[in-house]
Design a protein around this motif. Structure first.
Motif, PDB file in Angstrom:
ATOM      1  N   ALA A 183       0.837  -1.213   0.000  1.00  0.00           N
ATOM      2  CA  ALA A 183       0.000   0.000   0.000  1.00  0.00           C
ATOM      3  C   ALA A 183       0.867   1.256   0.000  1.00  0.00           C
ATOM      4  O   ALA A 183       0.557   2.242  -0.681  1.00  0.00           O
ATOM      5  CB  ALA A 183      -0.931  -0.009   1.207  1.00  0.00           C
ATOM      6  N   GLN A 184       1.964   1.215   0.757  1.00  0.00           N
ATOM      7  CA  GLN A 184       2.879   2.362   0.807  1.00  0.00           C
ATOM      8  C   GLN A 184       3.494   2.629  -0.568  1.00  0.00           C
ATOM      9  O   GLN A 184       3.579   3.780  -1.015  1.00  0.00           O
ATOM     10  CB  GLN A 184       3.973   2.087   1.837  1.00  0.00           C
ATOM     11  N   ILE A 185       3.924   1.573  -1.249  1.00  0.00           N
ATOM     12  CA  ILE A 185       4.519   1.724  -2.581  1.00  0.00           C
ATOM     13  C   ILE A 185       3.492   2.258  -3.569  1.00  0.00           C
ATOM     14  O   ILE A 185       3.776   3.155  -4.375  1.00  0.00           O
ATOM     15  CB  ILE A 185       5.102   0.374  -3.052  1.00  0.00           C
ATOM     16  N   ARG A 186       2.278   1.721  -3.508  1.00  0.00           N
ATOM     17  CA  ARG A 186       1.221   2.185  -4.419  1.00  0.00           C
ATOM     18  C   ARG A 186       0.887   3.655  -4.170  1.00  0.00           C
ATOM     19  O   ARG A 186       0.697   4.425  -5.120  1.00  0.00           O
ATOM     20  CB  ARG A 186      -0.027   1.322  -4.256  1.00  0.00           C
ATOM     21  N   ASP A 187       0.836   4.054  -2.901  1.00  0.00           N
ATOM     22  CA  ASP A 187       0.555   5.454  -2.578  1.00  0.00           C
ATOM     23  C   ASP A 187       1.643   6.367  -3.147  1.00  0.00           C
ATOM     24  O   ASP A 187       1.364   7.461  -3.656  1.00  0.00           O
ATOM     25  CB  ASP A 187       0.445   5.651  -1.066  1.00  0.00           C
ATOM     26  N   GLY A 188       2.900   5.925  -3.024  1.00  0.00           N
ATOM     27  CA  GLY A 188       3.998   6.713  -3.569  1.00  0.00           C
ATOM     28  C   GLY A 188       3.908   6.878  -5.080  1.00  0.00           C
ATOM     29  O   GLY A 188       4.142   7.967  -5.616  1.00  0.00           O
ATOM     30  N   GLU A 189       3.563   5.807  -5.768  1.00  0.00           N
ATOM     31  CA  GLU A 189       3.412   5.880  -7.223  1.00  0.00           C
ATOM     32  C   GLU A 189       2.227   6.766  -7.603  1.00  0.00           C
ATOM     33  O   GLU A 189       2.284   7.491  -8.595  1.00  0.00           O
ATOM     34  CB  GLU A 189       3.237   4.478  -7.815  1.00  0.00           C
ATOM     35  N   GLN A 190       1.142   6.716  -6.827  1.00  0.00           N
ATOM     36  CA  GLN A 190      -0.011   7.566  -7.110  1.00  0.00           C
ATOM     37  C   GLN A 190       0.354   9.032  -6.954  1.00  0.00           C
ATOM     38  O   GLN A 190      -0.050   9.880  -7.762  1.00  0.00           O
ATOM     39  CB  GLN A 190      -1.173   7.199  -6.183  1.00  0.00           C
ATOM     40  N   ARG A 191       1.140   9.353  -5.903  1.00  0.00           N
ATOM     41  CA  ARG A 191       1.567  10.748  -5.711  1.00  0.00           C
ATOM     42  C   ARG A 191       2.458  11.198  -6.865  1.00  0.00           C
ATOM     43  O   ARG A 191       2.326  12.328  -7.353  1.00  0.00           O
ATOM     44  CB  ARG A 191       2.291  10.894  -4.373  1.00  0.00           C
ATOM     45  N   ALA A 192       3.371  10.327  -7.304  1.00  0.00           N
ATOM     46  CA  ALA A 192       4.227  10.669  -8.436  1.00  0.00           C
ATOM     47  C   ALA A 192       3.407  10.873  -9.704  1.00  0.00           C
ATOM     48  O   ALA A 192       3.676  11.787 -10.496  1.00  0.00           O
ATOM     49  CB  ALA A 192       5.268   9.562  -8.639  1.00  0.00           C
ATOM     50  N   PHE A 193       2.403  10.019  -9.904  1.00  0.00           N
ATOM     51  CA  PHE A 193       1.527  10.126 -11.075  1.00  0.00           C
ATOM     52  C   PHE A 193       0.800  11.473 -11.085  1.00  0.00           C
ATOM     53  O   PHE A 193       0.774  12.178 -12.104  1.00  0.00           O
ATOM     54  CB  PHE A 193       0.521   8.966 -11.043  1.00  0.00           C
ATOM     55  N   ASP A 194       0.218  11.838  -9.940  1.00  0.00           N
ATOM     56  CA  ASP A 194      -0.503  13.110  -9.845  1.00  0.00           C
ATOM     57  C   ASP A 194       0.432  14.296 -10.093  1.00  0.00           C
ATOM     58  O   ASP A 194       0.075  15.247 -10.798  1.00  0.00           O
ATOM     59  CB  ASP A 194      -1.165  13.242  -8.476  1.00  0.00           C
ATOM     60  N   ALA A 195       1.644  14.234  -9.513  1.00  0.00           N
ATOM     61  CA  ALA A 195       2.592  15.342  -9.666  1.00  0.00           C
ATOM     62  C   ALA A 195       3.038  15.493 -11.121  1.00  0.00           C
ATOM     63  O   ALA A 195       3.140  16.611 -11.639  1.00  0.00           O
ATOM     64  CB  ALA A 195       3.815  15.101  -8.764  1.00  0.00           C
ATOM     65  N   GLU A 196       3.288  14.372 -11.809  1.00  0.00           N
ATOM     66  CA  GLU A 196       3.736  14.441 -13.200  1.00  0.00           C
ATOM     67  C   GLU A 196       2.633  14.978 -14.110  1.00  0.00           C
ATOM     68  O   GLU A 196       2.888  15.794 -14.996  1.00  0.00           O
ATOM     69  CB  GLU A 196       4.175  13.054 -13.661  1.00  0.00           C
ATOM     70  N   ARG A 197       1.397  14.515 -13.899  1.00  0.00           N
ATOM     71  CA  ARG A 197       0.292  15.011 -14.720  1.00  0.00           C
ATOM     72  C   ARG A 197       0.067  16.507 -14.484  1.00  0.00           C
ATOM     73  O   ARG A 197      -0.157  17.266 -15.432  1.00  0.00           O
ATOM     74  CB  ARG A 197      -0.996  14.242 -14.397  1.00  0.00           C
TER      75      ARG A 197
END
Length: 386
Positions: A183-197
Motif C-alpha cells: 500500500a505504501q509503494i502504491r501510494d507513492g506511485e499515485q503521488r508521483a503520477f498526480d505530480a507528473e500530470r
C-alpha cells in the motif's frame, strides 16, 4: 488467543512504544533536557526535571505531545519536542534452535531470518551457516519488494502513456510482501503520477494562455487595417479630384503633395499592420509547436522509463527464483526441515499488546516486531508439552 499470520501489522509511524525500547528525546533549545532513555518495565521514561512520564503503548507523536504538556507546566514555555526510537526492544528466539536467547530487532526481519540468527533449527550449536541464511533471506525479501515497486511503477507509466485519469494497479496480493508495504509503494506511485500530470498540465496551460491574447491582437490589427483601407479609399478620391483640378490648372501643388504624402503614410500603415498580424500568427504557430513538443517530451520520457522498467522486471524473473533456490539451500544447510524430509516444527510468535497477549501461528516469511517471542517447536515430548 491465536491469530493468522496475515493479520500481522507492520512497524510504521503508528508503532506503539513498549518496555525496553530506547527512545531519543530532543527538546529544541534545551540540550540538558535531551537524550536517549530506555522505557522501564512499568512503561515509564525518566526525563530530566519532569521525572517519570508514561510512554508504553503511545505512538511517538502522542509521546511528544505528552512531554510538551509536562514541560509547559512551569518548566519550558512553548516547548518543541521531537522523539524517535533510538533502539527497538530485542526479540526472543526460543525452543528448537541451536542458540536460543535475545537478539536485537532489525526492521523487516522475517521469522526465518530470526531463527537463522539463533543458529537455525536444532538442539545444539553445530551450524555456522546462519549468517549465510540471513543474507539469502534478505536478498529474497529485497527482490520481492523490488518486484512490487517495479510492477507499481509500470502501472503508473502505462497510465501516463495512455493519458488515464488514475492508475489501474494490478493485483499484487500474491506477492510475498507485507500488505502495508504494498500500500505504501502504491501510494507513492499515485503521488508521483498526480505530480507528473499536474506538471505537464501547468506547462501546457502556461503556453495555451498566451494564444487568446495573440488572437485578440490579430483581430485588433485586422480591424485597424480595415480602417486604414477605408481611409485609403477616401484619400484616393481626393487624389482623383485634385488630378482633375490640376489638369484645369486650378489645383494647388502643395495641397496635392500633402494628399500624396498621406496616401503613402496610409499604405505604410497597412503593410505594417499586415506584418504585425503575420508575426502574431507565427507566434501562435510557435506556441502550438511548443505545446506539442512538451507533450512529446513527456511521452518520450515515459516510454524510456517504461522500457527500463520492463527490462528490470525481466531480470527479476531470473534473479528472484535463483535467490529463492539459494535461500532454500541455505535453509537446509542451517538445519531447516523441508516438507520432503520431515514434518517441520511449528512456529508461534507471541506478541504483547497492552494488557493482551496475542499468539500468531507463523510461517517462515512472517514479519516480526520488536519484543516478539518466537517459539520454534518444543524441546519437550508432546505429552509433557500439553
Amino acid at each position: 488467543m491465536i491469530a493468522s499470520a496475515t493479520a500481522q501489522p507492520s512497524v510504521a509511524q503508528s508503532y506503539r512504544i513498549g518496555a525496553g525500547d530506547k527512545v531519543g528525546v530532543v527538546v529544541f533549545g534545551q540540550p540538558d533536557l535531551s537524550g536517549e532513555v530506555t522505557v522501564d518495565q512499568i512503561g515509564n521514561l525518566r526525563l530530566p526535571i519532569i521525572g517519570d512520564i508514561r510512554a508504553v503503548d503511545l505512538t511517538l507523536g502522542e509521546l511528544e505531545k505528552s512531554i510538551v504538556q509536562s514541560l509547559e507546566q512551569g518548566y519550558v514555555r512553548r516547548a518543541v519536542v521531537s522523539a524517535r526510537i533510538a533502539e527497538f526492544r530485542p526479540i526472543h528466539v526460543l525452543g528448537m534452535v541451536r542458540t536460543p536467547g535475545l537478539y536485537s530487532y532489525q526492521q523487516g526481519q522475517s521469522a526465518l531470518a530470526a531463527i537463522a540468527r539463533a543458529g537455525g533449527i536444532g538442539i545444539s550449536d553445530q551450524s555456522r551457516m546462519g549468517g549465510d541464511l540471513v543474507q539469502a533471506d534478505e536478498r529474497v525479501r529485497l527482490l520481492e519488494i523490488s518486484r512490487v515497486a517495479l510492477t507499481a511503477r509500470r502501472a503508473r507509466l502505462i497510465a501516463l502513456q495512455n493519458g488515464d485519469e488514475r492508475i489501474s494497479f494490478p493485483d499484487m496480493s500474491g506477492f510475498h510482501v507485507d500488505a502495508a508495504r504494498i500500500a505504501q509503494i502504491r501510494d507513492g506511485e499515485q503521488r508521483a503520477f498526480d505530480a507528473e500530470r499536474q506538471a505537464e498540465q501547468r506547462e501546457v496551460e502556461a503556453l495555451e494562455k498566451q494564444i487568446p491574447r495573440l488572437r485578440a491582437e490579430i483581430a485588433s490589427l485586422q480591424q485597424q487595417s480595415k480602417l486604414e483601407l477605408q481611409q485609403r479609399d477616401l484619400n484616393q478620391q481626393l487624389v482623383d479630384d485634385y488630378e482633375r483640378l490640376s489638369r484645369s490648372g486650378l489645383a494647388r501643388k502643395q495641397t496635392y503633395i500633402e494628399i500624396r504624402r498621406e496616401e503613402a503614410r496610409i499604405e505604410g500603415n497597412v503593410e505594417r499592420l499586415k506584418s504585425e498580424a503575420l508575426r502574431a500568427e507565427i507566434a501562435i504557430g510557435d506556441l502550438q509547436f511548443r505545446i506539442t513538443e512538451v507533450r512529446n517530451n513527456y511521452q518520450r520520457r515515459v516510454a524510456t522509463e517504461l522500457r527500463e522498467t520492463d527490462r528490470s522486471l525481466l531480470e527479476l524473473t531470473v534473479s528472484l527464483p535463483a535467490a529463492q533456490r539459494l535461500r532454500a539451500i541455505r535453509a537446509r544447510q542451517t538445519g531447516w526441515l523441508t516438507g520432503e524430509q520431515a514434518q517441520p516444527p511449528t512456529i508461534v510468535v507471541i506478541r504483547d499488546r497492552s494488557i493482551l497477549t496475542v499468539k500468531y501461528d507463523a510461517a517462515i516469511d512472517f514479519i516480526v516486531q520488536p519484543g516478539d517471542v518466537i517459539q520454534v517447536g518444543s524441546l519437550l515430548p508432546p505429552e509433557m508439552a500439553d
